[in-house]
Design an enzyme around this catalytic site. Structure first.
Site, PDB file in Angstrom:
ATOM      1  N   LYS A  56       3.039  11.467  -3.273  1.00 32.03           N
ATOM      2  CA  LYS A  56       2.099  10.334  -3.929  1.00 32.03           C
ATOM      3  C   LYS A  56       1.248  11.615  -5.048  1.00 32.03           C
ATOM      4  CE  LYS A  56      -1.774   6.851  -3.683  1.00 32.03           C
ATOM      5  NZ  LYS A  56      -1.412   6.403  -2.266  1.00 32.03           N
ATOM      6  N   ASP A  69     -12.582   4.913   1.957  1.00 32.23           N
ATOM      7  CA  ASP A  69     -11.700   5.038   2.695  1.00 32.23           C
ATOM      8  C   ASP A  69     -11.140   6.801   2.775  1.00 32.23           C
ATOM      9  OD1 ASP A  69      -8.876   5.254   2.172  1.00 32.23           O
ATOM     10  OD2 ASP A  69      -8.593   3.363   0.536  1.00 32.23           O
ATOM     11  N   GLU A  93      -7.201   1.095  -4.555  1.00 28.84           N
ATOM     12  CA  GLU A  93      -7.675   0.824  -3.239  1.00 28.84           C
ATOM     13  C   GLU A  93      -8.710   0.463  -2.594  1.00 28.84           C
ATOM     14  OE1 GLU A  93      -5.901   4.851  -2.596  1.00 28.84           O
ATOM     15  OE2 GLU A  93      -4.130   4.026  -2.733  1.00 28.84           O
ATOM     16  N   ASP A 126       0.578  -1.124  -0.270  1.00 29.47           N
ATOM     17  CA  ASP A 126      -0.220   0.248  -0.076  1.00 29.47           C
ATOM     18  C   ASP A 126       1.053   1.336   0.207  1.00 29.47           C
ATOM     19  OD1 ASP A 126      -1.763   2.082   0.564  1.00 29.47           O
ATOM     20  OD2 ASP A 126      -2.294   1.085   2.445  1.00 29.47           O
TER      21      ASP A 126
END
Ligand code: AMP
Length: 608
Positions: free
Chosen positions: A71, A192, A170, A8
């Site tokens: 990211k 999420d 994800e 992850d």
């Protein structure tokens, strides 16, 4: 065959997990025991790089050298990256090739290179924890990542020496982790909310088969925003209390960090004491923050997540009442307000039985186990995140594979020519939801030749889009009359060319060696300086224990040692240390013997 892990690669934190003994587990770093690796990188003055927890801890003191949330810049253009870094402690520079660069120590690095440092750390951690080489991984990406962003992630993996077996979105990973395939037939929402991104996906499960019905999200919405907003509020309160200070980067970072600590504490208590102290900027303030105050700051961000959730539900053609389960993922879903608002919104108690930080990594490891064949219990379908099509007359897009189509998939559409006698057509492949070609992302252009000349509108050109399970697109165009065909694999690009990645690999290797050399020199220096100090103390402790020749010899070897310490040859330093040891150890031995003897007879001793 080496082990395949699940990774992850998060905006805030990253984790690595593996499937063994029939289950997926997150691996702890055997050196520190920590399961979470902050996705934070810091450049050091000696050119080395610190990754993970240590870099995160020093974020306030070393704000200018620290790069977090990289990211967000993956696969972005310079202009996009510039917009995204406003308000961050680091900026980007134009690499001159369309790819942004961020300064890390004395080097300018692309986002994939920086992400590769985090991946390399995870790879090393997994190798140490498993005691065997790890060079393949399933890596998760936000559902919203487009081709460039996904490709940038692949580039990062390659730079870290990892082969990507699959990029997995994800929310899909989260579904796997929750084992939702056990629901015989139903619909699930995965909510999420992490540090930097929000994703919501609506899935259908039927007989052990998942199908993603719709996804939505925001790559710039998460706990970080709550920290920034609360941090701002804290500084405002300090001002209202009459504290006069400069709003430096360090002050902002200190406020943000204090805000995050307060936010986390307020998940289990209703009020918390906060202190802000940056003396050089004149900031010294303390106060109390209540859960109510945090919730009023956080509320607009949660409103936004629920709005996006409604959009995903609408795309899926569902209402909240159609959902059978709601799963929570991401550290920010630990906030009581998030849980309460989600529960009210869906009219359902959300699933929170897994650690929200580990869900995605666990899902990635499960996917890895499916690929390696270790786990045959799961079948999973993925979805195409953005519409794919081609440009037609007037710059309009003809949509061929709509967003949210289940992978793998193939669809064809027929086109014709618009000029008499036309023998070639340009196929312009596009990705995006907008109606006009110019507003979408251009993925590829190619020409189909060999069309038999005919009046406009007569030839029939068939275009077939095939998307494989990994989301790689193949476009085939064929003149139905002549059978003349042309096809391309649309290879997504992150902005980095293959040559650039190759060069970075080589540079990485050389600078890897340079990093290692620098560390060896630094370590040798520290040891040599210690030896120097101790040796001087020994000879000065009792000059009567040293003969004049010995004294001259000691002085000479220590002088030689001093000279090599100034240089940067760690081997020479180590050699000089050995020579010095030869001469000084017998003297030290004598001193020690005398001290022991003195101790035994009750006299004073010299401490060395
Ligand atoms: P992730 O990106 O999933 O690792 O989530 C990281 C985010 O979760 C950060 O913004 C953290 O501040 C936040 N977080 C972690 N623990 C808690 C907690 N107990 N309460 C509220 N937020 C938390």
């Amino acid at each position: 065959m080496s082990r395949m892990v699940g990774i992850d690669l998060g905006t805030t934190n990253s984790l690595v997990a593996v499937f063994r003994n029939g289950r997926a587990e997150v691996l702890a770093d055997p050196r520190t025991g920590s399961r979470i690796c902050p996705s934070v990188v810091r450049g050091e003055t000696d050119g080395t790089v610190t990754v993970g927890e240590e870099a995160r801890k020093g974020r306030v003191a070393r704000a200018r050298d620290t790069v977090a949330s990289i990211k967000r810049l993956m696969g972005k253009t310079v202009a996009e990256a510039e917009r995204l870094t406003t308000g961050l402690t680091y900026g980007v520079v134009d690499g001159g090739d369309g790819v942004p660069r961020v300064r890390v120590a004395d080097r300018l690095m692309t986002p994939p290179e920086i992400a590769a440092l985090v991946l390399r750390e995870l790879k090393e951690r997994a190798t140490l924890a498993l005691g065997e080489p790890v060079d393949r991984a399933v890596i998760t990406v936000p559902a919203y990542f487009d081709d460039r962003e996904r490709q940038a992630t692949r580039d990062a993996a390659r730079l870290a020496g990892l082969k990507v077996a699959r990029l997995l979105s994800e929310p899909t990973a989260a579904c796997l982790a929750y084992g939702l395939e056990k629901i015989p037939k139903g619909r699930i929402a995965v909510f999420d909310l992490g540090g930097g991104t929000f994703d919501v996906s609506i899935l259908k499960v039927d007989g052990g088969l998942f199908e993603v019905l719709a996804i939505n999200g925001d790559t710039k919405l998460g706990g970080d925003d709550i920290d920034a907003a609360l941090g701002k509020r804290l500084l405002e309160r300090a001002r209202v209390d009459g504290v006069v200070f400069d709003t430096t980067l360090r002050v902002e970072e200190a406020a943000r960090t204090a805000a995050e600590h307060a936010k986390i504490a307020l998940s289990s208590s209703v009020s918390v004491a906060v202190a802000l102290e940056v003396p050089e900027a004149g900031l010294r303030w303390s106060g109390t923050v209540t859960r109510d105050e945090l919730e009023s700051v956080a509320s607009p961000f949660i409103d936004r997540t629920l709005k996006l959730t409604n959009r995903a539900l609408r795309d899926a053609g569902l209402g909240v009442e159609d959902l059978d389960a709601v799963a929570l993922v991401g550290g920010s879903t630990r906030m009581p307000l998030v849980r309460a608002r989600v529960q009210t919104h869906f009219g359902k108690v959300p699933r929170t039985d897994l650690d929200p930080d580990e869900v995605v990594a666990v899902g990635a490891a499960l996917q890895a186990s499916v690929i390696t064949g270790e786990n045959r219990g799961i079948t999973l379908l993925d979805v195409n995140p953005l519409t794919l099509g081609i440009e037609t007359m007037g710059g309009v897009v003809a949509k061929i594979i709509p967003r949210n189509s289940t992978l793998p998939t193939a669809t064809g559409m027929e086109f014709t020519t618009n000029v008499d006698g036309q023998t070639a057509v340009l196929i312009h492949v596009l990705q995006g939801e907008r109606e006009l070609a110019k507003d979408n992302r251009s993925l590829a252009r190619f020409v189909l030749r060999g069309i038999e000349p005919a009046a406009a509108g007569i030839p029939r050109v068939e275009v077939i889009f095939t998307l494989d399970a990994n989301g790689i697109l193949n476009v085939m165009a064929r003149d139905k009359k002549t059978g003349q065909a042309q096809d391309v694999d649309v290879r997504p690009t992150s902005g980095l060319t293959d040559e650039m990645v190759e060069r970075m690999l080589v540079e990485g290797m050389t600078s890897g060696n340079a990093d290692l050399e620098a560390r060896l020199v630094a370590e040798a220096r520290v040891d040599a300086e210690k030896l120097l100090r101790q040796s001087r103390k020994v000879v000065q402790a009792d000059p009567t224990l040293v003969t004049p020749e010995e004294s001259a010899q000691v002085a000479a070897v220590l002088k030689a040692l001093e000279a090599v310490i100034a240089g940067d040859d760690h081997r020479a330093i180590r050699r000089a240390m050995e020579t010095a040891d030869h001469v000084t150890v017998p003297v030290a031995q004598r001193l020690m013997d005398r001290n022991i003897a003195s101790y035994l007879t009750g006299r004073d001793v010299d401490a060395v």
